[in-house]
Write an enzyme that holds these catalytic residues in place. Structure first.
Site, PDB file in Angstrom:
ATOM      1  N   LYS A  97       0.669 -12.262  -3.206  1.00  0.00           N
ATOM      2  CA  LYS A  97       0.445 -12.553  -1.871  1.00  0.00           C
ATOM      3  C   LYS A  97       0.753 -11.393  -0.966  1.00  0.00           C
ATOM      4  CE  LYS A  97      -0.681 -16.888  -1.635  1.00  0.00           C
ATOM      5  NZ  LYS A  97      -1.807 -16.507  -2.308  1.00  0.00           N
TER       6      LYS A  97
ATOM      7  N   HIS B 252     -12.781 -13.899  -9.558  1.00  0.00           N
ATOM      8  CA  HIS B 252     -12.067 -14.800 -10.678  1.00  0.00           C
ATOM      9  C   HIS B 252     -12.030 -16.071 -10.022  1.00  0.00           C
ATOM     10  CE1 HIS B 252      -9.983 -11.710 -13.347  1.00  0.00           C
ATOM     11  NE2 HIS B 252     -11.186 -11.458 -13.167  1.00  0.00           N
TER      12      HIS B 252
ATOM     13  N   PRO C 160       6.335 -10.450  -6.222  1.00  0.00           N
ATOM     14  CA  PRO C 160       4.875 -10.369  -6.603  1.00  0.00           C
ATOM     15  C   PRO C 160       4.014 -11.574  -7.358  1.00  0.00           C
ATOM     16  CG  PRO C 160       6.137  -8.847  -7.939  1.00  0.00           C
ATOM     17  CD  PRO C 160       6.842  -9.386  -6.988  1.00  0.00           C
TER      18      PRO C 160
ATOM     19  N   TYR D  68      -0.682 -16.037 -16.482  1.00  0.00           N
ATOM     20  CA  TYR D  68       0.768 -16.261 -16.086  1.00  0.00           C
ATOM     21  C   TYR D  68       1.442 -17.000 -17.053  1.00  0.00           C
ATOM     22  CZ  TYR D  68      -0.440 -14.619 -11.295  1.00  0.00           C
ATOM     23  OH  TYR D  68      -0.886 -14.035 -10.308  1.00  0.00           O
TER      24      TYR D  68
ATOM     25  N   TYR E 188      -2.587 -20.367  -4.124  1.00  0.00           N
ATOM     26  CA  TYR E 188      -2.727 -19.050  -4.707  1.00  0.00           C
ATOM     27  C   TYR E 188      -4.032 -18.522  -4.295  1.00  0.00           C
ATOM     28  CZ  TYR E 188      -3.406 -15.692  -8.591  1.00  0.00           C
ATOM     29  OH  TYR E 188      -3.503 -14.595  -9.251  1.00  0.00           O
TER      30      TYR E 188
HETATM   31  P1  RFL Z   1       2.884  -0.326   2.338  1.00  0.00           P
HETATM   32  O1  RFL Z   1       1.708  -0.228   1.626  1.00  0.00           O
HETATM   33  O2  RFL Z   1       4.303  -0.168   1.773  1.00  0.00           O
HETATM   34  O3  RFL Z   1       2.734   0.893   3.319  1.00  0.00           O
HETATM   35  C1  RFL Z   1       3.464   1.397   4.214  1.00  0.00           C
HETATM   36  C2  RFL Z   1       3.073   2.679   4.565  1.00  0.00           C
HETATM   37  O4  RFL Z   1       3.737   3.467   5.440  1.00  0.00           O
HETATM   38  C3  RFL Z   1       4.414   4.703   4.998  1.00  0.00           C
HETATM   39  N1  RFL Z   1       5.484   5.163   5.892  1.00  0.00           N
HETATM   40  C4  RFL Z   1       5.499   5.748   7.019  1.00  0.00           C
HETATM   41  N2  RFL Z   1       4.564   6.752   7.653  1.00  0.00           N
HETATM   42  C5  RFL Z   1       5.377   7.262   8.814  1.00  0.00           C
HETATM   43  N3  RFL Z   1       6.435   7.513   9.124  1.00  0.00           N
HETATM   44  C6  RFL Z   1       7.611   6.690   8.416  1.00  0.00           C
HETATM   45  N4  RFL Z   1       8.751   6.902   8.850  1.00  0.00           N
HETATM   46  C7  RFL Z   1       7.068   5.830   7.261  1.00  0.00           C
HETATM   47  N5  RFL Z   1       7.676   4.882   6.440  1.00  0.00           N
HETATM   48  C8  RFL Z   1       6.860   4.364   5.679  1.00  0.00           C
HETATM   49  C9  RFL Z   1       4.427   4.591   3.604  1.00  0.00           C
HETATM   50  O5  RFL Z   1       4.257   5.957   3.008  1.00  0.00           O
HETATM   51  C10 RFL Z   1       3.099   3.769   3.321  1.00  0.00           C
HETATM   52  O6  RFL Z   1       1.990   4.609   3.123  1.00  0.00           O
HETATM   53  O7  RFL Z   1       3.050  -1.491   3.385  1.00  0.00           O
HETATM   54  P2  RFL Z   1       1.736  -2.695   3.894  1.00  0.00           P
HETATM   55  O8  RFL Z   1       0.620  -1.535   4.386  1.00  0.00           O
HETATM   56  O9  RFL Z   1       2.368  -3.643   4.766  1.00  0.00           O
HETATM   57  O10 RFL Z   1       1.174  -3.403   2.595  1.00  0.00           O
HETATM   58  C11 RFL Z   1       1.806  -4.166   1.743  1.00  0.00           C
HETATM   59  C12 RFL Z   1       1.520  -3.985   0.220  1.00  0.00           C
HETATM   60  O11 RFL Z   1       1.361  -2.718   0.061  1.00  0.00           O
HETATM   61  C13 RFL Z   1       2.307  -5.017  -0.348  1.00  0.00           C
HETATM   62  O12 RFL Z   1       2.667  -6.318   0.219  1.00  0.00           O
HETATM   63  C14 RFL Z   1       1.607  -5.148  -1.857  1.00  0.00           C
HETATM   64  O13 RFL Z   1       1.594  -4.446  -2.504  1.00  0.00           O
HETATM   65  C15 RFL Z   1       2.519  -6.490  -2.617  1.00  0.00           C
HETATM   66  N6  RFL Z   1       1.919  -6.719  -4.148  1.00  0.00           N
HETATM   67  C16 RFL Z   1       0.883  -7.360  -4.271  1.00  0.00           C
HETATM   68  N7  RFL Z   1       0.295  -7.955  -3.031  1.00  0.00           N
HETATM   69  C17 RFL Z   1      -0.773  -9.048  -3.272  1.00  0.00           C
HETATM   70  O14 RFL Z   1      -1.354  -9.453  -2.227  1.00  0.00           O
HETATM   71  N8  RFL Z   1      -1.204  -9.029  -4.527  1.00  0.00           N
HETATM   72  C18 RFL Z   1      -0.813  -8.760  -5.710  1.00  0.00           C
HETATM   73  O15 RFL Z   1      -1.407  -8.543  -6.559  1.00  0.00           O
HETATM   74  C19 RFL Z   1       0.497  -7.638  -5.558  1.00  0.00           C
HETATM   75  N9  RFL Z   1       1.134  -7.145  -6.532  1.00  0.00           N
HETATM   76  C20 RFL Z   1       2.505  -5.686  -4.959  1.00  0.00           C
HETATM   77  C21 RFL Z   1       1.994  -6.470  -6.301  1.00  0.00           C
HETATM   78  C22 RFL Z   1       3.511  -5.223  -4.802  1.00  0.00           C
HETATM   79  C23 RFL Z   1       4.064  -4.400  -6.089  1.00  0.00           C
HETATM   80  N10 RFL Z   1       5.104  -3.477  -5.888  1.00  0.00           N
HETATM   81  C24 RFL Z   1       5.044  -2.455  -6.395  1.00  0.00           C
HETATM   82  C25 RFL Z   1       6.177  -3.811  -5.005  1.00  0.00           C
HETATM   83  C26 RFL Z   1       2.596  -5.698  -7.636  1.00  0.00           C
HETATM   84  C27 RFL Z   1       3.503  -4.785  -7.470  1.00  0.00           C
HETATM   85  C28 RFL Z   1       4.268  -4.337  -8.511  1.00  0.00           C
HETATM   86  C1  PHB Z   2      -1.640  -7.296 -10.169  1.00  0.00           C
HETATM   87  O1  PHB Z   2      -2.818  -7.135 -10.945  1.00  0.00           O
HETATM   88  O2  PHB Z   2      -1.163  -6.033 -10.018  1.00  0.00           O
HETATM   89  C2  PHB Z   2      -1.022  -8.408  -9.930  1.00  0.00           C
HETATM   90  C3  PHB Z   2      -1.853  -9.619 -10.025  1.00  0.00           C
HETATM   91  C4  PHB Z   2      -1.236 -10.675  -9.811  1.00  0.00           C
HETATM   92  C5  PHB Z   2      -0.052 -10.960  -9.396  1.00  0.00           C
HETATM   93  C6  PHB Z   2       0.736  -9.849  -9.085  1.00  0.00           C
HETATM   94  C7  PHB Z   2       0.180  -8.463  -9.446  1.00  0.00           C
HETATM   95  O3  PHB Z   2       0.684 -12.052  -9.133  1.00  0.00           O
END
Ligand code: RFL
Ligand code: PHB
Length: 391
Positions: free
Chosen positions: A297, A72, A293, A201, A385
């Site tokens: 990032k 994108h 979110p 957005y 971004y």
């Molecule tokens: P995770 O993905 O939470 O993984 C942690 C893992 O550790 C496990 N765990 C354990 N394992 C063993 N023993 C224990 N005691 C444990 N406790 C926990 C868990 O089961 C899990 O598998 O962390 P990690 O790897 O640091 O990754 C971070 C990302 O997942 C997170 O920052 C992103 O998803 C945030 N996020 C977004 N980030 C982006 O860069 N771009 C996006 O577009 C974006 N959109 C989002 C998001 C997060 C969202 N939510 C649901 C919080 C959109 C949403 C809605």
């Molecule tokens: C997503 O597609 O899940 C998403 C995209 C952009 C954001 C957050 C989440 O800023």
């Protein structure tokens, strides 16, 4: 069991770290409390910064991303029923972002790790990290009903916001900086082609809305809702009606509706744990920091942390100097705070704060007008971004 690097958590941070270490010939063991299907299906991030794409490709984990990811070159800001495109490459010296879901990144990294023989243990829950202040740190964990010990040279806590690694810091050894927001995101996945070819957005008097996607046939959409919202209060019809209102424009743009396949509410917070290291325990990803979110990032920051750790360890092994490992926390935190600032500002720019005064509402609109009317202001947003570079 004994290994060089014990990795707690198989989210994107832990899985990528395992891959980077494999490539360097450093042995590691990954412990993950959940099962494989859960990790591969947990709906989260969708946007990869250019730097993340480059890291995955260089790590030999980019083949499917290169085939299926959607590059994108812009995002759209929508407010006052008008649309404004931010041209990312034109404003950042050629950088763009890629739509490729976190679920897919995890599937690719899990497959590579298991092809190479692992070890990657699912259903292995870390109970505690011990001995972080010694040169033999250990992870005590539960696997197949038995308590086991993983002895390591280093432990990297990639166990997310609710993990156990952070508990290693004795009282007074760590400090938390935090902000919670009075709103949350209601997110849906829908089997319908995205209604726009780039992310939208939208700032609206009724609250923020985001149009995103997972593929040419699957849409991902979000609505700002009050904190504590029960997802059951939102029928599919109500969600589509609200999205339509908030995304509405004066031109002939239309929202396409389709069957909703997933629905959830995510609270929003900013959180940083300093420092990101205690002795031989290193925190990476959501275990150390959370961003709202809005700026997309979170996953990208997690990638930056583990790349910094892997490079620092390679430096130690290559030169005998622990200088970079010692600088791990400070190096990561510089980038983390830029992402925290960016995510906070983008959240404030686009959400309706229930406590905002009419004056503050006008200031918010004036900020949006400024960004869409001034190239330097627009460039600042585009640079944030597209992502802050790794040191
Ligand atoms: P995770 O993905 O939470 O993984 C942690 C893992 O550790 C496990 N765990 C354990 N394992 C063993 N023993 C224990 N005691 C444990 N406790 C926990 C868990 O089961 C899990 O598998 O962390 P990690 O790897 O640091 O990754 C971070 C990302 O997942 C997170 O920052 C992103 O998803 C945030 N996020 C977004 N980030 C982006 O860069 N771009 C996006 O577009 C974006 N959109 C989002 C998001 C997060 C969202 N939510 C649901 C919080 C959109 C949403 C809605
Ligand atoms: C997503 O597609 O899940 C998403 C995209 C952009 C954001 C957050 C989440 O800023």
């Amino acid at each position: 069991m004994r290994t060089t690097v014990g990795i707690v958590g198989a989210g994107p941070a832990g899985l990528l770290l395992a891959r980077l270490l494999d490539n360097e010939g450093v042995d590691s063991v990954v412990l993950e409390s959940r099962d494989r299907a859960y990790v591969e299906q947990r709906q989260r991030a969708g946007i990869l910064e250019q730097g993340t794409v480059d890291v995955l490709r260089d790590a030999g984990a980019g083949d499917r991303m290169d085939r299926e990811g959607l590059r994108h070159d812009g995002i759209e800001l929508r407010f006052g029923r008008r649309r404004h495109r931010i041209d990312l490459p034109a404003l950042t010296g050629g950088r763009s972002v890629t739509v490729y879901a976190q679920t897919e990144v995890c599937k690719d990294l899990i497959a590579l790790r298991l092809e190479g023989g692992g070890p990657l243990l699912f259903g292995a829950r870390a109970l505690a990290v011990e001995g972080a202040e010694t040169d033999r740190p250990r992870v005590r964990y539960l696997h197949e009903g038995r308590e086991e010990l993983l002895e390591c040279d280093y432990v990297v806590g990639c166990d997310g916001f609710r993990g156990v690694s952070r508990e290693v810091f004795p009282p007074g050894a760590g400090r938390v900086f935090e902000r919670t927001y009075p709103f949350a995101w209601l997110g849906i996945l829908a089997d319908v082609p995205p209604s726009h070819d780039e992310l939208v957005y939208a700032r609206h008097d009724r609250g923020f809305a985001l149009l995103s996607m997972r593929s040419p046939t699957v849409s991902r959409l979000y609505l700002q809702v009050p904190g504590g919202t029960d997802v059951r209060a939102w029928s599919d019809g109500r969600i589509w009606d609200e999205l339509e209102r908030r995304l509405e424009t004066d031109d002939d743009w239309r929202l396409r509706r389709g069957p909703v396949t997933a629905k959830s509410v995510t609270p929003m917070r900013s959180h940083v744990h300093e420092p990101m290291r205690h002795g031989r325990l290193f925190l990476a990803g959501d275990a150390a920091h959370i961003v709202p979110p809005t700026g997309a990032k979170g996953l990208n920051l997690a990638v930056g942390d583990v790349v910094t750790f892997a490079r620092a360890l390679a430096h130690l092994r290559g030169t005998g100097s622990a200088e970079r490992l010692d600088a791990y926390s400070a190096t990561c935190l510089r980038r983390v705070w830029q992402a925290e600032r960016f995510s906070y500002e983008m959240t404030a720019l686009l959400h309706r704060d229930p406590g905002a005064t009419p004056f503050e509402d006008r200031i918010q609109l004036a900020r949006l007008e400024r960004i869409t009317g001034s190239r330097p202001a627009e460039q600042d947003l585009a640079e944030g971004y597209a992502g802050f570079p790794l040191e």
